[in-house]
Design a protein around this motif. Sequence first.
Motif, PDB file in Angstrom:
ATOM      1  N   LEU A  99     -39.270  28.852   7.248  1.00 58.63           N
ATOM      2  CA  LEU A  99     -38.279  29.837   6.847  1.00 58.63           C
ATOM      3  C   LEU A  99     -38.146  29.927   5.334  1.00 58.63           C
ATOM      4  O   LEU A  99     -38.342  28.941   4.612  1.00 58.63           O
ATOM      5  N   LYS A 105     -29.192  30.800   6.824  1.00 60.02           N
ATOM      6  CA  LYS A 105     -29.650  30.166   8.061  1.00 60.02           C
ATOM      7  C   LYS A 105     -29.094  30.897   9.282  1.00 60.02           C
ATOM      8  O   LYS A 105     -27.936  31.315   9.304  1.00 60.02           O
ATOM      9  N   ASP A 106     -29.935  31.019  10.285  1.00 63.16           N
ATOM     10  CA  ASP A 106     -29.544  31.625  11.553  1.00 63.16           C
ATOM     11  C   ASP A 106     -28.796  30.587  12.382  1.00 63.16           C
ATOM     12  O   ASP A 106     -29.376  29.566  12.764  1.00 63.16           O
ATOM     13  N   PRO A 107     -27.525  30.796  12.685  1.00 63.74           N
ATOM     14  CA  PRO A 107     -26.754  29.784  13.427  1.00 63.74           C
ATOM     15  C   PRO A 107     -27.267  29.563  14.860  1.00 63.74           C
ATOM     16  O   PRO A 107     -26.940  28.548  15.464  1.00 63.74           O
ATOM     17  N   THR A 108     -28.072  30.491  15.369  1.00 61.77           N
ATOM     18  CA  THR A 108     -28.610  30.323  16.735  1.00 61.77           C
ATOM     19  C   THR A 108     -29.919  29.534  16.744  1.00 61.77           C
ATOM     20  O   THR A 108     -30.440  29.232  17.812  1.00 61.77           O
ATOM     21  N   ASN A 109     -30.430  29.210  15.568  1.00 61.43           N
ATOM     22  CA  ASN A 109     -31.694  28.468  15.471  1.00 61.43           C
ATOM     23  C   ASN A 109     -31.399  26.981  15.318  1.00 61.43           C
ATOM     24  O   ASN A 109     -30.931  26.540  14.270  1.00 61.43           O
ATOM     25  N   ALA A 112     -32.937  25.291  12.136  1.00 58.84           N
ATOM     26  CA  ALA A 112     -32.713  25.889  10.813  1.00 58.84           C
ATOM     27  C   ALA A 112     -32.495  24.838   9.736  1.00 58.84           C
ATOM     28  O   ALA A 112     -32.913  25.006   8.586  1.00 58.84           O
ATOM     29  N   LYS A 117     -38.531  27.443  12.400  1.00 63.73           N
ATOM     30  CA  LYS A 117     -38.112  28.139  13.606  1.00 63.73           C
ATOM     31  C   LYS A 117     -39.235  28.037  14.620  1.00 63.73           C
ATOM     32  O   LYS A 117     -40.411  28.211  14.274  1.00 63.73           O
TER      33      LYS A 117
END
Length: 215
Positions: A99, A105-109, A112, A117
Amino acid sequence: MTSSTIGIIGSGGLGSNVARVLAQKGVSATIANSRGPASLASFIEEVGPSIKAGTVAEAARADIVLVAVRWESLSKLLGGMPAWNGRIVIDGTNPVEFLDPNVPKDPTNPLAEWGIKAIDLGGKHSSAVFREMVPGARVVKALNHLDVNVLPQTVASGGQRVQFFSGDDVEAKAEVRKLLEAAGYFAVDLGMLDAGGPLAQLPFGPLAAINFIKI
């Protein structure tokens, strides 16, 4: 010690550290990257004469070829290769995307925090996908499950660092075992590619990133 010629495609963390390990043991290899041999001049000066810089095509002609590039680069890299003709290809890759640190940052990853990812392979394990990219090669999964920064330290805590490998061709696995042992690792066979590949695959394989030492 293996008598096979060795090529390393990729000079990032994995490729460069495997080259360092081989150089420590005086094992010869050709390392290559997309930028050309001249870009590796300072690295070659660091590691010494057993490692030479070459083109990707030169590295790919070796008896044993370690593919040590990012997953997103594989299709372009391997799509232009000549026939493998039964040569051994070590799959050192993992299905992760690195990344951009400047992007929020993607909170669903869940990965992260580590700057990566997971790439969705539609239910396949990565070596099954990799195998399709190198028709005619004898694929062995190895050198992918540890933090690349520990690779040069083959001796740790009074023992040998463990490296897992798996594959479907017995002779190919025997050659890779010789290479791992020549480098100073304790090699552990995880069986067939469809069994061992998922076990050691980053990021979610049960053996991924687990640092075993053979005492």
